[in-house]
Design an enzyme around this catalytic site. Sequence first.
Site, mmCIF file in Angstrom:
data_model
loop_
_atom_site.group_PDB
_atom_site.id
_atom_site.type_symbol
_atom_site.label_atom_id
_atom_site.label_comp_id
_atom_site.label_asym_id
_atom_site.label_seq_id
_atom_site.Cartn_x
_atom_site.Cartn_y
_atom_site.Cartn_z
ATOM 1 N N CYS A 102 46.187 39.908 45.984
ATOM 2 C CA CYS A 102 46.118 39.010 44.930
ATOM 3 C C CYS A 102 45.444 37.402 46.357
ATOM 4 O O CYS A 102 44.912 37.250 46.303
ATOM 5 C CB CYS A 102 46.630 38.733 44.116
ATOM 6 N N HIS A 162 50.068 35.296 40.162
ATOM 7 C CA HIS A 162 48.530 36.544 40.251
ATOM 8 C C HIS A 162 47.670 34.635 40.014
ATOM 9 O O HIS A 162 48.152 34.204 39.840
ATOM 10 C CB HIS A 162 48.634 37.099 39.019
ATOM 11 N N HIS A 185 39.243 39.600 41.449
ATOM 12 C CA HIS A 185 40.470 39.578 42.301
ATOM 13 C C HIS A 185 41.125 40.653 42.333
ATOM 14 O O HIS A 185 40.590 41.595 42.142
ATOM 15 C CB HIS A 185 41.702 38.905 41.132
#
Length: 439
Positions: A352, A402, A414
């Site tokens: 990510c 994240h 993402h």
Amino acid sequence: MNVKKKLLTALLVSAITLSSVALPTGVAADELEDVINQQEQVIKDQQDKIDALKDQKASTETQISALEAQIAEVQAQADELMKKQAELQSEVDDLNQQIADLTARIEKRNEALKEQARNVQLNSKDTSIVSAILNAKSFSDAISRVQSVNTMVKANSEMMQQQEEDKQAVEDKQVETQAKLDEITEAQSALEVKAGDLNDKQLDLNILKADLESQQATEEGKKQEAEQKKADAEAEKAAQEEAARLAEERRQAEEAAAAQAAAEAAAQAQEEANNSSASTGSSNNGGSNNNSSNNGNSNNNTGNNNGGGTTVDPTPSIPSGSVNASAIIATAERYLGVPYLWGGTTPSGFDCSGLVQYVYAQNGISLPRVTTSQEYAGTVIPVSQAKAGDLYFFGSRGSTHHVAIATGGGNYIHAPQTGDVVKYSTVSWYTPSFAVRLN
């Protein structure tokens, strides 16, 4: 002395902080890989057994079909035999009637012969040719008597011959009837034996088929169990990889925080040392005139303002470069479908934070490597105020796990997790904790 203590304290804090980061515990990754490989082999072996059982079952079903065809053929023969038996029964009924008729004729002839014998006895007649000639009154009477005797003898002879023929006919009919009955009985017996053998074979094959089906069900169960074990091992392996990724991000964040704390402590210690030196210089110039004193103080103040270490700005740093939202989104969209790779920072595979760092770098904006550092790269804003080009973060500030690139309208791009790819998602599917605006 105070400077050394402060530096030593900062270094100790850094060491303690870094040592507190622990990797996730559990079964070792290589052991999980062994489990996965073992279960794949078990699944292959079970499938081979299942295929073999299916082949045996198919062969058994073919044999059952062949036996069913033979049984049908035997049944057809039995039906034909029953038809012949019915026809023979009709013939037997006709034969019995013929026997009854012959018996009646024989009885009738017997009565006629008996009646003739009684008439001869009652009339005291001699039926011999000699007597007929001796008793004749004339030559013509003698010839007539001889002819009568011959006629009577011939009639009796024919009657006796017919009697014998009729008896033989009855006996022949009886033999013929018995032969046909024996033939049918023998055929019925042979069909019954054959049908019994076929039924026994069919029963054995049905039992074999049921046994094969039971074995196949058992092997299917073993295969499903192996598949479940493999899936569990793969899930645990993926969880360990994700935990390792998060642990690495935490470690890097802690390392950065520890380094920043050490730098701040060193800067603070240097600043205090500079202030102490300036104060000492001011005391030594105390005997001078007021102008000199004022000038010295002025110089010292100027030195205090310009000299010494740099004070760390506590506000978040803004990354270099200017955010062009449309360019950021266009760049991110080029990598849709790239597989997730823990620790990945290139188009061959992204995690990510690696995706975020790479996309913004392509647009001239330098960002830190991990999420816990990236969250300090701008101004925190509510999720509801995020626009295209902003960043979404997931988790508490300082320990986020994240990050995603906002594309507007509550959507974002993402790199989700192991086994997935770079893709679009929405805040309604996976809600961020806060957002950060880079400019």
